[in-house]
Design an enzyme around this catalytic site. Sequence first.
Site, PDB file in Angstrom:
ATOM      1  N   TYR A 129       0.824  -1.216   0.000  1.00 20.65           N
ATOM      2  CA  TYR A 129       0.000   0.000   0.000  1.00 20.65           C
ATOM      3  C   TYR A 129       0.858   1.266   0.000  1.00 20.65           C
ATOM      4  O   TYR A 129       0.556   2.229   0.694  1.00 20.65           O
ATOM      5  CB  TYR A 129      -0.971   0.004   1.177  1.00 20.65           C
ATOM      6  CG  TYR A 129      -1.578  -1.335   1.487  1.00 20.65           C
ATOM      7  CD1 TYR A 129      -2.232  -2.062   0.497  1.00 20.65           C
ATOM      8  CD2 TYR A 129      -1.494  -1.902   2.753  1.00 20.65           C
ATOM      9  CE1 TYR A 129      -2.785  -3.307   0.761  1.00 20.65           C
ATOM     10  CE2 TYR A 129      -2.040  -3.144   3.019  1.00 20.65           C
ATOM     11  CZ  TYR A 129      -2.684  -3.839   2.021  1.00 20.65           C
ATOM     12  OH  TYR A 129      -3.226  -5.071   2.287  1.00 20.65           O
ATOM     13  N   HIS A 130       1.927   1.273  -0.803  1.00 22.72           N
ATOM     14  CA  HIS A 130       2.822   2.429  -0.855  1.00 22.72           C
ATOM     15  C   HIS A 130       2.939   2.998  -2.262  1.00 22.72           C
ATOM     16  O   HIS A 130       4.060   3.239  -2.742  1.00 22.72           O
ATOM     17  CB  HIS A 130       4.219   2.043  -0.351  1.00 22.72           C
ATOM     18  CG  HIS A 130       4.252   1.600   1.063  1.00 22.72           C
ATOM     19  ND1 HIS A 130       5.312   0.882   1.609  1.00 22.72           N
ATOM     20  CD2 HIS A 130       3.377   1.766   2.085  1.00 22.72           C
ATOM     21  CE1 HIS A 130       5.081   0.617   2.878  1.00 22.72           C
ATOM     22  NE2 HIS A 130       3.901   1.139   3.192  1.00 22.72           N
ATOM     23  N   PRO A 131       1.865   3.231  -2.996  1.00 24.45           N
ATOM     24  CA  PRO A 131       2.006   3.811  -4.334  1.00 24.45           C
ATOM     25  C   PRO A 131       2.520   5.239  -4.270  1.00 24.45           C
ATOM     26  O   PRO A 131       2.038   6.051  -3.484  1.00 24.45           O
ATOM     27  CB  PRO A 131       0.576   3.757  -4.894  1.00 24.45           C
ATOM     28  CG  PRO A 131      -0.301   3.789  -3.683  1.00 24.45           C
ATOM     29  CD  PRO A 131       0.450   3.034  -2.626  1.00 24.45           C
TER      30      PRO A 131
END
Length: 824
Positions: free
Chosen positions: A563-565
Amino acid sequence: MASSSDLSLRPLVTSTRIMFGLLPGLGALIVLRMAIHLYRPDIEDAKHRVRDHPFDQLYDCYDFIIVGGGSAGSVLANRLSENTDWNILLLEAGQDENVLSEVPVLFPVLQTSSIDWKFVTEPSTEYCLSMIDNRCKWPRGKVLGGSSVLNAMLYVRGNKRDYDNWEKMGNTGWSYKEILKYFLKAEDMRIPEFMDDPYHSVGGPLTIENFRYEQPITRKILEAAQELGYDVLDVNGEYQTGFTRSHATIRDGLRCSSAKAYLRPASNRPNLHVSVHSLVEKVLIDENKKAYGVKFTKHGKTRIIKVSKEVILSAGSIQSPQLLMLSGIGHSDELKEVGLYPIAHLPGVGKNLQDHIALGGHSYLFNNPFTNGSDYCFNLNTVFSVGSLIDFAFHKKGQLYSMMEAEAMAFINTKYQDPLEDYPDIQLFIAPTADNMDGGLFGKRANGLTDEVYSELYEDILYESSFSIVPLLLRPKSRGFLKLRDADPYSPPLIYPNYFSEPEDILRMIEGARFVQELVQQPSLQELNARPNANRNPGCKEYDLMSDEHLECQARHHTLTIYHPVGTCAMGPDNDLQAVVDPRLKVYGVKNLRVVDGSVMPKIVSGNTNAPIIMIAEKASDMVKEDWSRTTTDSHCSTGFYKRVEQEDGKSTVNKNNSSQVIDFFNETANLFDYLSNKTNRNSTSTLKAESSTVSQQHIMTTTQRTRKHRRKSKHRPSYIPYPYILPVPYMLPYYPNEQKDYYNSYPQPHWFARYLPNQPFWPYNGMINEPNMYYSSMTGDIDPDIPTKNPYYFNDDTEISDDRYEKCRRWIYYDGFNYRVGM
């Protein structure tokens, strides 16, 4: 050997078991919510919660408009509103934080809930192969605090070389030496051994602690790391390589989101207005390519608000580029394809997409050394028990304070990385649990794993003692992109992460899994007979267990986003044709427009991204102040644009709070989950469009007849209120039914939770508390069909005999789940 018929039945068994577990799970959450209300007012924090500024009290013009109240937007709202001469508007598409989000162990429950945008990637044949429709879920926070409300609360700054490399790319002012002060400015370190450390500080808004509860297996894994020659150290300090007990953004053991850290302390400032449920459709840009305002919709009503200084996009790495493209900023050809007129040709918008990718599905079983029945690792059945609830509610301790996905972590080097550089290429999440320990209620649902894969991997080892060590690739070379699905602002964009498109990424991932295997072989873990789960992913059975081919297959099937775009509005110098913003985060080619969030990272940092995004916002706040302090022209809204709606005493109605409320615990909790309530998927284009449509004529007629019948009883007409939290009534007193018959008169069926719900209004019982779908018009007293169907309040009248024997009218108002007696 299992027969083919057994295998075909397993997915059905799994899905049925999980389905029947949802209702008891909801019941446990409701009980927890009631316990918080009764015994933990520190969690409810009703006095300091951010209040929605009423739609009709918003100004027509502000000095700054911030789009997105997430990790970056919350910081900007706080810091910019420190200047009392500036009026700030913060627009957030979601709601305020739910009380349950404060409980660390519940963080997986919040993903795919109503405070999650619920994005998914486009189908792929190279990754996410074990997920439903070959799509990875990408949770993003649709709530004040953004993804800091949904994430695992891990506080990691990244590596020093990340920021030095940014500067080498032409981004002046972004070296580690220059940005360290902003990490320190944000931080309130409460881990005793680091409070006097030069790499840390105290007194900032963002509280940093270790998780309050640690499972015994975590200590054994850290012992194994020391046996392998690694130190347990501060990975946010001088060196990054090594193991650590996780630093977390928590305060007194509870989640400290960016909204809690930055917005709540600033929410009473008169020059800061926060409007929730407000979806921005586009940035308005004039013929001189200057941003002059935004167009947004709130509860079906659309409005344009102008800006005198800047519009700042902090909508995140998915929606900031989406908003730029919807506003005519992006690759000209792609904009024309969806029918948008190009204003600024910036081909880098939506490109350069980077994300931390991890290898899932490898769990390790072990023998529990405890002989008294106690757990040695996380076990859902134990966590959601009466004893755990008592510990949490009364003693402020226990397993509800645990964060089972990463109680510890590590940064290690594979054979492809020089260990002397202190620039690790793999991060390990050390989890005292595995997907079998929650029965599929958390991890399976959050990741979108298919029933077939889950049943094959875990169904026959449910709740057997397990742990996971998940390898994550820190600096992937693969680059993805996103693009508009169409020109509709309510349509989610098309997301193509392109995981493993660079062969080197898969090679480093395999080496990370090899390191985990070596760690598990250390004496501390072998004492517990630690061993890999022998069950295999159905798509990888042809390969030998733990072979390179098997590990690559596992990575492509059980693909986990962390969840690190980032990177979709990349920062760069003016000679970089792919750059979207300059080093001061101003959008190239458009005046008075900035982007401040994770999308501006030119390259992803070596660690979790929440702390760096907060740092970026802290630095951006200073840059904004510096830029406008040097401006000689007077850029202020005309006083005619400032509209204030005041009470008779001259004080604003906003930010007042009635702390005595009867709360509808059932609907508040159930409405978090679309599949447990009457809510629908908020990402659906048709659903979002339907919110702006009028109610059906049949319903209008029915409700109007009831309203007219009701109006004959009373001379008082209710006023139209556009969904504020504060109601303009003379005074309100909470109503607490004190006789058992009140509860059962309110609910014909004797529900166990009836005593905790408000008094039933005069509309007929409908199985749950469903408000009538209508709004009153202040002009006619009838139904206004142009207002959306979600109604925040309605009335019920009765009479009482006063002490002097006169008959008096009483009015009850049901509002947003609360029941009040209104004096008249």
